[in-house]
Scaffold this active site. Structure first.
Site, PDB file in Angstrom:
ATOM      1  N   GLY A  67       0.804  -1.219   0.000  1.00 31.87           N
ATOM      2  CA  GLY A  67       0.000   0.000   0.000  1.00 31.87           C
ATOM      3  C   GLY A  67       0.829   1.258   0.000  1.00 31.87           C
ATOM      4  O   GLY A  67       0.494   2.245  -0.672  1.00 31.87           O
ATOM      5  N   TYR A 119      -6.729 -17.445   4.200  1.00 35.38           N
ATOM      6  CA  TYR A 119      -6.252 -16.472   3.217  1.00 35.38           C
ATOM      7  C   TYR A 119      -6.634 -16.901   1.810  1.00 35.38           C
ATOM      8  O   TYR A 119      -7.157 -16.102   1.025  1.00 35.38           O
ATOM      9  CB  TYR A 119      -4.740 -16.301   3.340  1.00 35.38           C
ATOM     10  CG  TYR A 119      -4.181 -15.193   2.483  1.00 35.38           C
ATOM     11  CD1 TYR A 119      -4.389 -13.857   2.814  1.00 35.38           C
ATOM     12  CD2 TYR A 119      -3.436 -15.481   1.343  1.00 35.38           C
ATOM     13  CE1 TYR A 119      -3.873 -12.842   2.036  1.00 35.38           C
ATOM     14  CE2 TYR A 119      -2.922 -14.471   0.559  1.00 35.38           C
ATOM     15  CZ  TYR A 119      -3.145 -13.153   0.900  1.00 35.38           C
ATOM     16  OH  TYR A 119      -2.633 -12.143   0.112  1.00 35.38           O
TER      17      TYR A 119
END
Length: 329
Positions: free
Chosen positions: A21, A160
């Protein structure tokens, strides 16, 4: 030019205090965008490494709080033009196996909140970072984008894997029902500066860096013959932003054709840090599937550059690591 597409636009980046990010925020700022960076915590002091500019505003927020997320977007007088969703609950392999419901529930609810918020506020483009782990079934050729839930769908008690698979299904249905542009880059192993180099990481490249820097042997599971591919983080950013700009493919495998064994990777890491080559094989542990490579035809179609080779990427990572992680002297 790429910068023209993003200049003056407002982009919401989730997980801005994380590894990937933070690089998306940096890449968008370099292209003239205004970035709203959302983060839950900054325990690795990543925010201080981002450019100091009034075009970056960071907001501490839990993405599970749908009302708070909507408030941030609604407060933008000219709206939000795009969302890049990087935040995710991951954990090491043991955590993912032992707490699959925790991981699946948290990741699915955040994806649902992000997509729902984008739809309500008319956000034009949404990027959901995917994973090559959605390709649970092995193939005898490089894996194509079509080898996903539309062709193979297996259950595995890994929160996940499940969350990435179901997030893609949700994105697919949002596109079909609401006509939204949801872009899904599917990632190979990503590495580079600001990765998670903490002691509990099970990410291959950071773990090797930590062991080599400490003068310890790098542990390699299996016989060391299995091969994987690795993509430098800013090459991922550049290719993904080009994916949105061109809007030719909504799903694209992101990787490189350079497949290496863990032994070769360990040698390259040691070389990048200027450390002796020290590694040991643990044949009692599984090294996973023999190989995992992507069909990269769509990536080559949208990315007008060649991703850097692994040796160069590790050299750049080592330079950052020496400055930020290694003690002087």
């Amino acid at each position: 030019m790429a910068a023209d597409h993003w200049s003056g636009r407002t982009v919401l980046v989730t997980g801005v205090a994380g590894f990937i990010g933070s690089h998306f925020a940096e890449g968008l700022l370099a292209r003239g965008a205004r970035v709203i960076g959302l983060y839950r915590r900054d325990n690795r002091k990543v925010l201080a490494q981002l450019p100091a500019t009034d075009r970056l505003r960071t907001v501490r927020l839990d993405l599970l709080d749908e009302a708070a997320l909507n408030e941030v977007v609604a407060a933008e007088p000219d709206g939000v033009d795009a969302v890049v969703h990087c935040a995710a609950l991951t954990g090491n392999a043991a955590f993912r196996r032992e707490r699959p419901a925790t991981v699946l529930d948290a990741n699915m609810r955040t994806v649902s909140n992000v997509l729902g918020c984008a739809r309500r506020h008319g956000t034009a483009d949404v990027v959901l970072l995917g994973s090559g782990e959605v390709y649970l079934s092995a193939t005898d050729r490089p894996t194509r984008e079509e080898d996903d839930f539309r062709t193979f769908m297996k259950y595995a008690p890994d929160g996940y894997y499940l969350s990435k698979s179901y997030a893609e299904i949700l994105a697919e249905t949002y596109g079909e029902e609401y006509g939204m542009r949801v872009f899904r880059p599917r990632l190979t192993s990503i590495y580079g500066p600001r990765d998670n180099f903490e002691a509990d990481t099970d990410r291959v490249v950071p773990r090797m860096f930590a062991r080599a820097a400490a003068g310890e042997e790098i542990e390699i599971w299996g016989d060391g013959a299995q091969t994987r591919t690795y993509l430098y983080v800013t090459d991922l950013v550049d290719a993904t932003l080009r994916m949105v700009e061109k809007d030719v493919h909504r799903i694209v495998n992101m990787g490189t054709p350079e497949a290496v064994s863990p032994i070769a990777l360990a040698r390259l890491v040691c070389g990048a840090l200027g450390r002796p080559e020290r590694y040991v094989l643990d044949r009692e542990k599984s090294g996973g599937r023999p190989n995992r490579t992507f069909d990269l035809a769509k990536m080559r179609e949208i990315a007008d550059f060649r991703p850097r080779d692994l040796r160069e990427g590790l050299r750049l990572t080592a330079a950052w690591y020496r400055e930020h992680r290694m003690p002087p002297g």
